[in-house]
Design a protein around this motif. Sequence first.
Motif, PDB file in Angstrom:
ATOM      1  N   MET A 262      34.774  72.820 -23.422  1.00 36.34           N
ATOM      2  CA  MET A 262      35.213  71.755 -22.525  1.00 36.34           C
ATOM      3  C   MET A 262      36.612  71.292 -22.907  1.00 36.34           C
ATOM      4  O   MET A 262      36.905  71.113 -24.089  1.00 36.34           O
ATOM      5  N   VAL A 263      37.480  71.107 -21.898  1.00 37.85           N
ATOM      6  CA  VAL A 263      38.851  70.627 -22.114  1.00 37.85           C
ATOM      7  C   VAL A 263      39.173  69.565 -21.052  1.00 37.85           C
ATOM      8  O   VAL A 263      38.487  69.467 -20.036  1.00 37.85           O
TER       9      VAL A 263
ATOM     10  N   ASN B 117      26.032  66.996 -34.628  1.00 32.75           N
ATOM     11  CA  ASN B 117      26.345  67.394 -33.257  1.00 32.75           C
ATOM     12  C   ASN B 117      27.285  68.592 -33.326  1.00 32.75           C
ATOM     13  O   ASN B 117      27.810  68.925 -34.391  1.00 32.75           O
ATOM     14  N   SER B 118      27.499  69.223 -32.219  1.00 27.02           N
ATOM     15  CA  SER B 118      28.396  70.386 -32.185  1.00 27.02           C
ATOM     16  C   SER B 118      29.556  70.122 -31.224  1.00 27.02           C
ATOM     17  O   SER B 118      30.052  71.039 -30.575  1.00 27.02           O
ATOM     18  N   TYR B 119      29.981  68.866 -31.147  1.00 22.48           N
ATOM     19  CA  TYR B 119      31.028  68.503 -30.198  1.00 22.48           C
ATOM     20  C   TYR B 119      32.349  69.217 -30.491  1.00 22.48           C
ATOM     21  O   TYR B 119      33.033  69.671 -29.570  1.00 22.48           O
ATOM     22  N   GLN B 120      32.744  69.275 -31.771  1.00 17.34           N
ATOM     23  CA  GLN B 120      33.999  69.945 -32.080  1.00 17.34           C
ATOM     24  C   GLN B 120      33.903  71.434 -31.775  1.00 17.34           C
ATOM     25  O   GLN B 120      34.861  72.034 -31.294  1.00 17.34           O
ATOM     26  N   TRP B 121      32.780  72.022 -32.063  1.00 14.60           N
ATOM     27  CA  TRP B 121      32.571  73.431 -31.734  1.00 14.60           C
ATOM     28  C   TRP B 121      32.753  73.664 -30.230  1.00 14.60           C
ATOM     29  O   TRP B 121      33.256  74.699 -29.803  1.00 14.60           O
ATOM     30  N   CYS B 122      32.357  72.683 -29.441  1.00  8.50           N
ATOM     31  CA  CYS B 122      32.447  72.810 -27.985  1.00  8.50           C
ATOM     32  C   CYS B 122      33.843  72.486 -27.443  1.00  8.50           C
ATOM     33  O   CYS B 122      34.160  72.878 -26.320  1.00  8.50           O
TER      34      CYS B 122
ATOM     35  N   TRP C 289      26.050  71.039 -26.362  1.00  5.35           N
ATOM     36  CA  TRP C 289      26.709  71.328 -25.097  1.00  5.35           C
ATOM     37  C   TRP C 289      25.869  70.916 -23.898  1.00  5.35           C
ATOM     38  O   TRP C 289      26.406  70.713 -22.813  1.00  5.35           O
ATOM     39  N   GLU C 290      24.538  70.771 -24.079  1.00  3.07           N
ATOM     40  CA  GLU C 290      23.736  70.285 -22.950  1.00  3.07           C
ATOM     41  C   GLU C 290      24.224  68.901 -22.529  1.00  3.07           C
ATOM     42  O   GLU C 290      24.406  68.636 -21.339  1.00  3.07           O
TER      43      GLU C 290
ATOM     44  N   PHE D 270      30.984  73.628 -36.829  1.00  2.00           N
ATOM     45  CA  PHE D 270      29.842  73.668 -35.917  1.00  2.00           C
ATOM     46  C   PHE D 270      28.910  72.483 -36.178  1.00  2.00           C
ATOM     47  O   PHE D 270      28.130  72.098 -35.321  1.00  2.00           O
ATOM     48  N   ARG D 271      29.009  71.912 -37.371  1.00  2.00           N
ATOM     49  CA  ARG D 271      28.088  70.848 -37.769  1.00  2.00           C
ATOM     50  C   ARG D 271      28.813  69.523 -37.973  1.00  2.00           C
ATOM     51  O   ARG D 271      28.648  68.862 -38.987  1.00  2.00           O
TER      52      ARG D 271
END
Length: 602
Positions: free
Chosen positions: A340-341, A312-317, A65-66, A469-470
């Motif tokens: 994020m949306v 990465n955790s893009y889907q989690w975000c 998320w950073e 998450f992964r």
Amino acid sequence: MKKIFKYCALCAMAGMFVLSTSCNDLLEAEPSGKLTEAEMFGNVKSAMLIVNGLYDKNLNAMRGWEFLRTMVGTDEARYARNRHLTDNYGLDGSFDTYGDGLSGNNSGLGALWNNYWAVVVEAGKVVYYLGEDESPEAKQLVAEARFLRALNMFRLSVQWGDIPILDPALEAEYGTDRQPENVVWKYIIDDLTAAIVDLAPESSDSFRATRYAALAMLGKSLMYAPESTGLRNFAEADKCFVEIINSGKYGLVSNYKDLWNNAPFEYPKIPAVSDFPDRPDLIKTPNFKEGGISESLFTVEFTYRSDDSGYNSYQWCTGSWEFETWFAGEASWLSGYEYMVPNIFMYEDVNTEADFIHNYEFPDPVLGPQLIDRGVGVWEDGDQRRDASIRYEWYYYTDTYSEQPALSYGANNLATYKNKGTAGQFKWIQVNERKAQLADNMRDAMNPHIKKFEDFRCDVNTGLGISMFRTHKPFPVIRYADILLLHAECLSEAGNIGEAINVVQNQVRKRAWGDGTPSAWNPASKEQFRDMIMDERMRELAFEGWRRTDLIRTGKFVNLVKSRNDWVIETPGYINENKKHWPVPLSEITEFGWTQNPGYIQ
């Protein structure tokens, strides 16, 4: 920053020796081995390990998320309502409103700042200590280090403006003072110019820098350097892009959606119960290649590793919190923590007709789809990039017989369903979108979401045991379509607007419409081209990390964010030209006596 210097050197040593100590433990420790820093960074064998580690550090700077914070607060993306209002990560909502929470004390900014510098400082030591070695192996390593240093200094300066130049060779000249942008951007351009000379033209590993990746970043730097630096040069930038285009090594993958390979199936519009398809083979990892050409010039290769270091955790975000809650954890490939949306402008069409599926009961044939219009947006009819980039419809594959559990947020949104076929087969279910019954802060949960980051392998029903998450789909940092669009800009700026239109219309947009014919794209002047190419870049490069930099370099940051970002529209008083740069972390201000960026409290 002193810790960053020590951190980089000691973590590099940790890669060479078997140590039980963590990097955090090493921050204040002194090296206990016999190798000096010069011996470690100046030796080809050990430098090879260090450069390999640099790619991991660059991956780490983009993994969560950073990095996604570089996308929110634009006209492209924003925080979801529940995250914005609850602000669970410490004043995160200020990244959209540009309010007082966006300060040097913001821990999210500090994390991103440190992640970038971890690459820059260690890469600089490779260049410094190995730079005198004339062997081909050393030259390649130094060139790769230069590329990674320049890439991350590019990011730092775009986002923070004046930054220090932490180069051992220039320590006496610059120290740790922040340098003006003309000095910083010349340094970036010089690094990339030098890297191009020694980088190999291709690599068997897609994550390694090549000559063409460096050419791409040099071209970008010559376009993105602030006009005030005197370094912006479209003609020189285009020489880089033309060399890439003429190389024959890169091209457009035929189908845009294949770049992301989100699912091994197509979503039906409104299938009848009897038409549920069987589950096909599992998704494969995208590699951006087709017919001997690649669309990615530089890729961050996220991979699933047992030590959790490569995902990465893009889907989690970016996934739906309703799915997360319904599955009671990280089990669905559509679920997430909704960090994020897309903004409404980013998911709406250019027309004013009702075009967004707002609510339907499935399989109730009476209600059917309820279409509404949320305003004028960026998408044109027939553009296949829209549905490849953004999720509008919520379907889910399952082989489970289940009654829907009660949710803790608002109404139940996943319909009660049963397996309609033979036991063991996977079937469709459709999600109800009863937003009116949701609490206000949850209404984003079933609105359009970002689709590019979805990874079907992370679903519980694949049996692979990887949680959402992964996620670990590779991420293309530089795509050939981006190069074509930048090339078109350079052509337009040189007065060749007809040729520029041809590149956009007959290459980039032609691919976007598949078998269809793209709608007319005919800017009548250089000025109109500048406006229209920004929306075209938004469509082509949605959520790929370039929007903020595009807004800043074109001078459109305030106007477009103010008119298109949903949160800024509600709180327009905070954003101004000063906010195009972020505040420098207060810890650095205190340690080095720097002056804070204009518009922020010291």
